[in-house]
Enzyme design. Structure first.
Site: not given
Length: 732
Positions: A346, A625
């Site tokens: 990502e 996260e």
């Protein structure tokens, strides 16, 4: 400086992996010594440039990642000291962001399938004569020692190839180059700093895993690569695989998704030095195989060249560790582009993460030029999308179909609000209104687009929203399905951006009527639709109260009622986090602002999951996260989004700076300072320093037998106010 480009973008006549371009430069004679030699260079891909075998500069991974369709940055190196009568210039170009894998949907070569180099050497002699050597058909290209390279998957280097460069008998391996169609008007100088190497970490532990694999722990989750010198049988291979965590005693690679994060090195039979500079990894641990002493490894920390400006310390070691985790999370993700994460497939410049983290970033480091560079691309992407601020900058999502379940991207609250919130954070931190002037069209374009997307009743209650992303109570596979009504979140953000833009207009001497009007209408609509007479806010959860309070949507009496309800909800949760991306950065401030400092500290100092300090108790060295990226039993969260280096939830550092330590600006740029520490949470002391544009501000407070001592240092010419918990204020 402005460059008049005569050089062309060139590419190998045959397709090569990580081609090495080269050209020998003979100095013009009869003009005396070289007074100055400047090398301007950029590439389609990332490059390493050597002049006479010496690096042209300290930068790596240049020209980084920008909105290539409209802006390709170049760097200028002073190479005066590197030139001789005859000098060879070489440039190795890897795939980088241009041709490598990019994004979580398997995209590759999203910007183009041909690597290219554009370079222009401008030499000025003592007598004023100028010699210019630019890339054209006189250059040639051949295979470098890199067999494969990708930012996600890693780099393969074959040391045996290096032998051919000095061997005249293999000159046929170099091929002609040809010009690529390329508009040199898209070439632009960097606004921000280069990516460079920083410190080097040595192994803290080397051991064998349960399966017999050799593992190395560097003691810190970092971003960069591993380098080493090795000697082994010719053709043998050393393999280094990277990961952030361990699971069941082995390398925990599942959070990487399909990113291989593996470097391979083929030995020549002699002493070989390897440094894989055409890739980067997010890791703390590596798994090593092959003829190598693991203790000889060095982990090289790599990120943009930023200067540290803010510090924090306190009496609680775990809270100090949380702050260190925020710092390392910034470092790992501020690698040319402010990314969400640095390890999996990502690593995108998600706008929402930065929207909430920018104030913390601007305190910890001097990020003025770094974020100004990124904002140039945000404005460019927005301008080419009818004022729609993309979810990511640079916007690669426009090049691939949306993943299943996600609609075509459009403006979304918080993510789109980065167009306003980030410039405003830079203005508050550094005091220069030029950032507001440069970004004015982008800021205004976003607010106007949101108004057009909103309902006739001035509520932003339609279209796709991320909402309170990653609410800990949301289903693991539905991170958008939060307790907070997304329309409440979006409408609150509409108000905040409009109000900021009106204030920016005043700072620039512009007419603020249009945006002040939007803000006032939005505030009235929010209260009419979502706020009850008893101070309840629609969807009655911690995030909606937090945003209503901190964004200034409530009148004083209603705000007090909302603050009481927020404190009750926080207490009912056992002082565990119940907010996602939208509410988490602001909840401590909302509590403190409404007189509930103890509840704010209850959240901050909580160790049970979900909480900020839970990750610290689990050995984290960066911010995660998810609150439970690692479960209490040491297993990795089974979800698809499980990064262990994500700075967004570390935005609480802003409250730690402003309220725990007590340093906040009373005017943009800290020409006037508010010193308002609010002790709590069992802390006996806290301290912070901030290097402002005026000099260093420092605050240290200590509790001794119930007495609060506050020591403040302000730079010459800076004034301030000390505000104490008992309501006492003193002008400084």
């Amino acid at each position: 400086m402005t460059v008049t480009w005569t050089a062309s973008m060139v590419t190998p006549a045959v397709d090569l992996t990580a081609p090495m371009f080269r050209r020998t430069v003979d100095l013009d004679t009869g003009h005396g010594a070289v007074a100055q030699a400047l090398l301007h260079v950029s590439s389609l891909g990332v490059h390493e440039v050597l002049v006479g075998g010496v690096p042209a500069g300290p930068d790596v991974l240049s020209p980084g990642w920008s909105s290539y369709e409209w802006r390709l940055r170049y760097r200028t190196h002073d190479v005066t000291a590197l030139l001789h009568d005859r000098t060879e210039i070489t440039a190795t170009v890897g795939n980088g962001w241009f041709r490598g894998r990019l994004g979580f949907q398997g995209g590759r070569a999203l910007y183009g399938d041909r690597l290219g180099l554009v370079a222009q050497l401008e030499i000025t002699f003592e007598d004023g004569h100028r010699q210019v050597v630019g890339t054209d058909e006189s250059w040639e290209a051949g295979p470098s020692d890199t067999l494969a390279d990708d930012l996600y998957d890693g780099q393969t280097i074959d040391a045996r190839r290096r032998e051919t460069y000095a061997n005249v008998g293999v000159e046929s391996q170099f091929y002609p180059v040809r010009r690529l169609p390329f508009d040199t008007s898209t070439l632009a100088p960097y606004v921000g700093p280069p990516v460079v190497r920083h410190e080097v970490l040595r192994p803290q532990r080397v051991w064998a895993s349960p399966s017999g694999r050799t593992l190395v722990d560097f003691g810190q989750n970092l971003v960069g690569w591993v380098r080493f010198t090795a000697r082994g049988p010719r053709g043998s291979e050393v393999r280094v695989r990277h990961a952030e965590v361990l699971e069941d005693g082995e390398l925990g690679v599942r959070p990487l998704r399909d990113a291989q994060a593996t470097d391979r090195f083929i030995l020549s039979g002699g002493d070989d030095f390897f440094e894989p500079t055409l890739t980067f990894h997010g890791f703390r641990y590596v798994e090593v195989s092959g003829p190598l002493d693991p203790a000889a490894l060095e982990a090289v920390v790599v990120h943009s060249d930023l200067r540290r400006t803010g510090t924090f310390a306190c009496s609680d070691p775990e809270l100090e560790q949380l702050h260190r985790n925020v710092v390392w999370g910034l470092r790992g993700n501020f690698l040319d582009v402010p990314t969400d994460c640095p390890q999996r497939n990502e690593r995108l410049g998600w706008t929402g993460d930065l929207a909430v983290f920018a104030p913390s970033a601007a305190y910890l480091y001097d990020v003025e030029s770094f974020l100004a560079d990124w904002l140039v691309d945000l404005a460019i992407e927005q301008r080419h999308a009818d004022d729609k601020v993309p979810f990511c900058v640079p916007d690669v999502l426009k090049k691939v179909p949306p993943p299943p379940g996600m609609p075509e991207p459009d403006t979304a609250a918080i993510w789109g609000d980065a167009a306003v919130w980030v410039p405003w954070a830079l203005y508050q931190a550094y005091g220069d209104p030029a950032v507001l002037e440069r970004q004015w069209d982008s800021m205004a374009g976003h607010v106007r687009r949101v108004e057009a997307l909103s309902s006739a009743n001035d509520l932003w209650d339609g279209g796709f929203q991320f909402g309170d992303w990653l609410d800990p109570d949301a289903p693991p596979d539905q991170p958008w399905n939060a307790k907070a009504d997304p329309a409440v979140v979006a409408t609150a953000c509409r108000y905040r951006s409009a109000r900021m833009l009106a204030d920016a207009a005043v700072a620039l001497g512009r007419d603020d009527a249009e945006f002040r009007g939007i803000a006032e209408r939005t505030r009235a609509a929010f209260n009419a639709a979502y706020v009850g007479a008893d101070g309840t806010v629609h969807s009655d959860c911690t995030t909606v109260y937090t945003l209503a309070i901190v964004f200034g949507l409530l009148d004083p009496d209603t705000e007090a009622l909302a603050g009481k309800r927020l404190a009750d909800l926080v207490a009912a949760s056992g002082h565990r986090i119940s907010t996602g991306f939208a509410g988490t950065p602001y909840i401590c401030e909302a509590l403190a602002r409404t007189g509930h400092v103890d509840d704010a500290y209850g959240l901050l100092m909580q160790r049970a999951c979900p909480s900020w300090l839970y990750a610290v108790t689990m050995g984290a060295t960066t911010v995660w996260e998810r609150w439970d990226s690692m479960l209490p039993d040491g297993s990795i969260n089974p979800g698809e989004m499980t990064s262990f280096n994500h700075y967004a939830l570390g935005a609480v550092a802003d409250w730690m700076h402003r309220t725990v330590a007590g340093i906040a600006p009373l005017e943009p740029g800290y020409g006037r300072v508010l010193v308002a520490p609010r002790p709590g949470g069992g802390l006996t002391w806290a301290a912070s320093t901030l290097e402002t544009r005026h000099g260093t501000v420092s605050v240290r407070w200590e509790l001794t037998d119930g007495d609060l001592d506050v020591d403040v240092t302000l730079p010459p010419g800076v004034t301030g106010v000390v505000s104490l918990p008992d309501g006492t204020e003193r002008e400084l």
